[in-house]
Motif scaffolding. Structure first.
Motif, PDB file in Angstrom:
ATOM      1  N   ARG A  12      36.584  32.880  37.324  1.00  0.00           N
ATOM      2  CA  ARG A  12      36.417  34.141  36.624  1.00  0.00           C
ATOM      3  C   ARG A  12      36.779  35.301  37.543  1.00  0.00           C
ATOM      4  O   ARG A  12      36.739  35.184  38.767  1.00  0.00           O
ATOM      5  CB  ARG A  12      35.006  34.279  36.074  1.00  0.00           C
ATOM      6  CG  ARG A  12      33.938  34.291  37.121  1.00  0.00           C
ATOM      7  CD  ARG A  12      32.558  34.366  36.470  1.00  0.00           C
ATOM      8  NE  ARG A  12      31.578  34.771  37.462  1.00  0.00           N
ATOM      9  CZ  ARG A  12      31.122  33.982  38.417  1.00  0.00           C
ATOM     10  NH1 ARG A  12      31.558  32.739  38.513  1.00  0.00           N
ATOM     11  NH2 ARG A  12      30.235  34.419  39.292  1.00  0.00           N
ATOM     12  N   THR A  55      36.377  38.734  39.431  1.00  0.00           N
ATOM     13  CA  THR A  55      35.374  39.658  39.940  1.00  0.00           C
ATOM     14  C   THR A  55      36.098  40.916  40.385  1.00  0.00           C
ATOM     15  O   THR A  55      37.267  40.860  40.805  1.00  0.00           O
ATOM     16  CB  THR A  55      34.588  39.057  41.129  1.00  0.00           C
ATOM     17  OG1 THR A  55      35.517  38.612  42.115  1.00  0.00           O
ATOM     18  CG2 THR A  55      33.736  37.878  40.691  1.00  0.00           C
ATOM     19  N   LYS A  56      35.428  42.038  40.255  1.00  0.00           N
ATOM     20  CA  LYS A  56      36.023  43.311  40.657  1.00  0.00           C
ATOM     21  C   LYS A  56      35.417  43.751  41.992  1.00  0.00           C
ATOM     22  O   LYS A  56      34.210  43.690  42.167  1.00  0.00           O
ATOM     23  CB  LYS A  56      35.724  44.384  39.603  1.00  0.00           C
ATOM     24  CG  LYS A  56      36.534  44.215  38.336  1.00  0.00           C
ATOM     25  CD  LYS A  56      37.466  45.395  38.181  1.00  0.00           C
ATOM     26  CE  LYS A  56      37.992  45.530  36.765  1.00  0.00           C
ATOM     27  NZ  LYS A  56      39.312  44.971  36.576  1.00  0.00           N
ATOM     28  N   THR A  57      36.267  44.196  42.889  1.00  0.00           N
ATOM     29  CA  THR A  57      35.760  44.732  44.146  1.00  0.00           C
ATOM     30  C   THR A  57      35.333  46.180  43.927  1.00  0.00           C
ATOM     31  O   THR A  57      35.634  46.783  42.898  1.00  0.00           O
ATOM     32  CB  THR A  57      36.843  44.702  45.245  1.00  0.00           C
ATOM     33  OG1 THR A  57      37.919  45.549  44.846  1.00  0.00           O
ATOM     34  CG2 THR A  57      37.357  43.292  45.483  1.00  0.00           C
ATOM     35  N   GLU A  71      40.992  43.262  41.333  1.00  0.00           N
ATOM     36  CA  GLU A  71      40.531  42.041  40.680  1.00  0.00           C
ATOM     37  C   GLU A  71      40.740  40.874  41.628  1.00  0.00           C
ATOM     38  O   GLU A  71      41.807  40.736  42.224  1.00  0.00           O
ATOM     39  CB  GLU A  71      41.350  41.772  39.414  1.00  0.00           C
ATOM     40  CG  GLU A  71      41.068  42.717  38.285  1.00  0.00           C
ATOM     41  CD  GLU A  71      41.841  42.316  37.028  1.00  0.00           C
ATOM     42  OE1 GLU A  71      42.660  41.370  37.084  1.00  0.00           O
ATOM     43  OE2 GLU A  71      41.608  42.966  36.005  1.00  0.00           O
ATOM     44  N   ARG A  85      40.302  36.600  41.877  1.00  0.00           N
ATOM     45  CA  ARG A  85      39.991  35.323  41.238  1.00  0.00           C
ATOM     46  C   ARG A  85      39.961  34.241  42.301  1.00  0.00           C
ATOM     47  O   ARG A  85      40.820  34.227  43.175  1.00  0.00           O
ATOM     48  CB  ARG A  85      41.074  34.948  40.222  1.00  0.00           C
ATOM     49  CG  ARG A  85      41.100  35.767  38.974  1.00  0.00           C
ATOM     50  CD  ARG A  85      42.373  35.431  38.193  1.00  0.00           C
ATOM     51  NE  ARG A  85      42.444  36.163  36.949  1.00  0.00           N
ATOM     52  CZ  ARG A  85      42.860  37.412  36.833  1.00  0.00           C
ATOM     53  NH1 ARG A  85      43.228  38.086  37.900  1.00  0.00           N
ATOM     54  NH2 ARG A  85      42.900  38.008  35.666  1.00  0.00           N
ATOM     55  N   SER A 101      41.936  32.363  47.044  1.00  0.00           N
ATOM     56  CA  SER A 101      41.528  33.667  46.539  1.00  0.00           C
ATOM     57  C   SER A 101      42.783  34.448  46.162  1.00  0.00           C
ATOM     58  O   SER A 101      43.667  34.649  47.001  1.00  0.00           O
ATOM     59  CB  SER A 101      40.746  34.397  47.639  1.00  0.00           C
ATOM     60  OG  SER A 101      40.226  35.590  47.144  1.00  0.00           O
TER      61      SER A 101
END
Length: 100
Positions: free
Chosen positions: A32, A34-36, A41, A43, A57
């Protein structure tokens, strides 16, 4: 250094701290998004070759372009430990290339 024409490394041979990696793998699953804090973005994707599997990553738009089943060549990648898990990253000037 011969400009990234070294034969690809097998996943079983990847160790933390290795740099300038050339690896060819198949994408097994896309994690899924994730936003920093600064809006990127990220993944985490599970990838494998015939010798093993590893997490990679993937940042920003390239993450949206890869699908499970894609054959990808990573050039100029590096490996390090993240949350106790060996993880591949695209290095500066590195790239992910869909080859199949």
């Amino acid at each position: 250094m011969n400009g990234g024409t070294d034969p690809p490394l097998f996943i079983k041979d990847i160790k933390p701290g290795l740099k300038n990696l050339n690896v060819v793998f198949i994408v097994l699953e896309i994690g899924r998004v994730t936003k920093t804090k600064d809006g990127h973005e990220v993944r985490s994707c599970k990838v494998a070759d015939k010798t093993g599997s590893i997490t990679i990553s993937v940042w920003d738009e390239i993450g949206g372009l890869i699908q499970p089943g894609d054959i990808i060549r990573l050039t100029r990648g590096y490996a390090s430990m993240w949350k106790g898990c060996l993880t591949l990253y695209t290095g500066r000037g590195g790239e992910l290339q869909k080859i199949g």
